[in-house]
Design a protein around this motif. Sequence first.
Motif, PDB file in Angstrom:
ATOM      1  N   LEU A  64      71.902  22.065 143.467  1.00  0.00           N
ATOM      2  CA  LEU A  64      70.409  22.190 143.524  1.00  0.00           C
ATOM      3  C   LEU A  64      70.067  21.833 141.956  1.00  0.00           C
ATOM      4  CD1 LEU A  64      70.066  25.199 145.923  1.00  0.00           C
ATOM      5  CD2 LEU A  64      69.426  22.883 146.478  1.00  0.00           C
ATOM      6  N   PHE A  65      70.393  22.496 141.185  1.00  0.00           N
ATOM      7  CA  PHE A  65      69.964  22.210 139.709  1.00  0.00           C
ATOM      8  C   PHE A  65      70.289  20.573 139.224  1.00  0.00           C
ATOM      9  CE2 PHE A  65      69.971  26.948 138.485  1.00  0.00           C
ATOM     10  CZ  PHE A  65      68.441  26.952 138.147  1.00  0.00           C
ATOM     11  N   ARG A  66      71.366  20.159 139.680  1.00  0.00           N
ATOM     12  CA  ARG A  66      71.609  18.726 139.501  1.00  0.00           C
ATOM     13  C   ARG A  66      70.540  17.916 140.172  1.00  0.00           C
ATOM     14  NH1 ARG A  66      75.351  17.635 136.111  1.00  0.00           N
ATOM     15  NH2 ARG A  66      77.052  18.812 135.569  1.00  0.00           N
ATOM     16  N   LYS A  67      70.410  18.532 141.270  1.00  0.00           N
ATOM     17  CA  LYS A  67      69.698  17.473 142.182  1.00  0.00           C
ATOM     18  C   LYS A  67      68.063  17.421 141.342  1.00  0.00           C
ATOM     19  CE  LYS A  67      68.667  16.345 146.842  1.00  0.00           C
ATOM     20  NZ  LYS A  67      68.604  16.712 148.637  1.00  0.00           N
ATOM     21  N   ALA A  68      67.714  18.739 141.295  1.00  0.00           N
ATOM     22  CA  ALA A  68      66.365  18.959 140.752  1.00  0.00           C
ATOM     23  C   ALA A  68      66.200  18.183 139.512  1.00  0.00           C
ATOM     24  CB  ALA A  68      65.879  20.325 140.665  1.00  0.00           C
ATOM     25  N   LEU A  80      68.208  23.751 132.314  1.00  0.00           N
ATOM     26  CA  LEU A  80      69.570  22.953 131.926  1.00  0.00           C
ATOM     27  C   LEU A  80      70.422  24.285 131.316  1.00  0.00           C
ATOM     28  CD1 LEU A  80      71.143  20.458 131.278  1.00  0.00           C
ATOM     29  CD2 LEU A  80      70.099  20.279 129.289  1.00  0.00           C
ATOM     30  N   TYR A  81      69.650  25.210 130.934  1.00  0.00           N
ATOM     31  CA  TYR A  81      70.521  26.524 130.542  1.00  0.00           C
ATOM     32  C   TYR A  81      71.242  27.073 131.675  1.00  0.00           C
ATOM     33  CZ  TYR A  81      71.505  31.287 129.392  1.00  0.00           C
ATOM     34  OH  TYR A  81      72.202  32.740 129.187  1.00  0.00           O
ATOM     35  N   MET A  82      70.546  27.195 132.975  1.00  0.00           N
ATOM     36  CA  MET A  82      70.865  27.950 133.874  1.00  0.00           C
ATOM     37  C   MET A  82      71.917  27.223 134.665  1.00  0.00           C
ATOM     38  SD  MET A  82      67.354  29.737 135.398  1.00  0.00           S
ATOM     39  CE  MET A  82      68.095  30.655 136.570  1.00  0.00           C
ATOM     40  N   LEU A  83      71.971  25.791 134.627  1.00  0.00           N
ATOM     41  CA  LEU A  83      72.812  24.884 135.080  1.00  0.00           C
ATOM     42  C   LEU A  83      74.035  25.203 134.522  1.00  0.00           C
ATOM     43  CD1 LEU A  83      73.923  22.577 136.844  1.00  0.00           C
ATOM     44  CD2 LEU A  83      72.888  20.878 135.055  1.00  0.00           C
ATOM     45  N   VAL A  84      73.997  25.286 133.074  1.00  0.00           N
ATOM     46  CA  VAL A  84      75.295  25.216 132.264  1.00  0.00           C
ATOM     47  C   VAL A  84      75.959  26.650 132.794  1.00  0.00           C
ATOM     48  CG1 VAL A  84      76.244  25.962 130.003  1.00  0.00           C
ATOM     49  CG2 VAL A  84      74.856  23.925 130.587  1.00  0.00           C
ATOM     50  N   MET A  85      75.151  27.865 132.690  1.00  0.00           N
ATOM     51  CA  MET A  85      75.520  29.210 133.299  1.00  0.00           C
ATOM     52  C   MET A  85      76.238  29.134 134.513  1.00  0.00           C
ATOM     53  SD  MET A  85      75.190  30.805 130.552  1.00  0.00           S
ATOM     54  CE  MET A  85      75.832  32.344 130.914  1.00  0.00           C
ATOM     55  N   ALA A  86      75.656  28.285 135.615  1.00  0.00           N
ATOM     56  CA  ALA A  86      76.258  28.355 136.918  1.00  0.00           C
ATOM     57  C   ALA A  86      77.578  27.537 136.923  1.00  0.00           C
ATOM     58  CB  ALA A  86      75.138  27.775 137.942  1.00  0.00           C
ATOM     59  N   GLU A  87      77.866  26.554 136.336  1.00  0.00           N
ATOM     60  CA  GLU A  87      79.152  25.810 136.141  1.00  0.00           C
ATOM     61  C   GLU A  87      79.952  26.677 135.332  1.00  0.00           C
ATOM     62  OE1 GLU A  87      77.107  21.116 135.361  1.00  0.00           O
ATOM     63  OE2 GLU A  87      77.386  22.657 133.595  1.00  0.00           O
ATOM     64  N   ASP A  99      77.571  19.134 129.543  1.00  0.00           N
ATOM     65  CA  ASP A  99      75.994  19.565 129.767  1.00  0.00           C
ATOM     66  C   ASP A  99      75.790  20.552 128.429  1.00  0.00           C
ATOM     67  OD1 ASP A  99      75.591  18.276 132.300  1.00  0.00           O
ATOM     68  OD2 ASP A  99      75.971  20.063 133.519  1.00  0.00           O
ATOM     69  N   THR A 100      76.774  20.927 127.764  1.00  0.00           N
ATOM     70  CA  THR A 100      76.418  21.735 126.742  1.00  0.00           C
ATOM     71  C   THR A 100      76.148  20.550 125.493  1.00  0.00           C
ATOM     72  OG1 THR A 100      78.732  21.979 126.202  1.00  0.00           O
ATOM     73  CG2 THR A 100      77.425  23.852 127.231  1.00  0.00           C
ATOM     74  N   ALA A 101      76.841  19.596 125.517  1.00  0.00           N
ATOM     75  CA  ALA A 101      76.786  18.596 124.550  1.00  0.00           C
ATOM     76  C   ALA A 101      75.360  17.989 124.676  1.00  0.00           C
ATOM     77  CB  ALA A 101      77.767  17.419 124.576  1.00  0.00           C
ATOM     78  N   TYR A 102      75.022  17.559 125.979  1.00  0.00           N
ATOM     79  CA  TYR A 102      73.372  17.191 125.963  1.00  0.00           C
ATOM     80  C   TYR A 102      72.414  17.982 125.500  1.00  0.00           C
ATOM     81  CZ  TYR A 102      69.395  15.379 128.594  1.00  0.00           C
ATOM     82  OH  TYR A 102      68.377  14.907 128.936  1.00  0.00           O
TER      83      TYR A 102
END
Length: 311
Positions: A64-68, A80-87, A99-102
């Motif tokens: 969902l975060f990627r799609k959003a 983006l932080y929450m996406l990294v944590m979910a990953e 994603d951390t590099a980005y």
Amino acid sequence: MKNCVKSVLALVLAGAVALSLPLFALDYGAARVNSREADDGRNSLLGAAYNAYAQSDWQSAVMLFRKALSDPQNESDSALYMLVMAEMQSKGYKAALSDTAYFLKSYSDSRYASLIKYQQGRSLYFLGEFDKAVLVLSDFCHQNPNDEMYAAALFLIAECFYAGYNFEQARPLYERVVDEFPKDPKAVDAKYRLDAINQRLREEKLLYLLQQTGESYLSSKENYEKALRRYELESALGAAVPARAEESAAAEKAFEGAVETVLSDEAATPVSIESAASASPSDQAFESALEKLKRSAAEAQALLDQNGGQK
């Protein structure tokens, strides 16, 4: 009624995200999301991503975060932080590393930058890139000496060394975690690692001693077997010596007897050796005795040489 309860729970969880409650403390890093962003996204795709994150549905949260975030209007440092944590929670370490590099390139001044730096080090560690992980986590510790993640970063650096069997470098880092951060949850893990290292070193010393003892035993065994074979050989040779001595004595007697025979024949019929070649058939007895003497002397000398070689 149940659907109503679920909706209320989802709103409460979304509110917890907005208020930065420790419900989302993942490895010490709280998902401190801006309240306005949570309100704006509560009834949108981004809001669904927040809810999936709140319910620890990591796979759904990542999707969902990627799609959003594919919509530039939804992109933010908190999302983006929450996406990294979910990953990281779903063990998508390669995606998290990317994603951390980005994130660090696009939001270097974000309040989440230090947490993202730490997660970058973690992702490298889980990917087995220990040398790179040490560099990233060392930078994190150097830049954030008072960060709440400092002890965890030290511990993870030590883990990188431990994974590479470099116990001498891992030990002081574990000791720092135990001594300087005794109340940190990682202190318990650090103590366990120190005990494991001490046990490992004791085992290595024991193996070394066993190896040395084993080599000494093998050397002693080899020397013993050599001595035993030499003893057996000498014993076998010693048993044959008397027989050879008897053969030598018999040869010496035969030699002496032949000499006496020749001398007696020579005294009875004095004939020179030089004239033996032209001697008459009546003198052939002397030549025969002389040849017999030479053969007996050669045989006796051979036996004597063999007997002397065994002494």
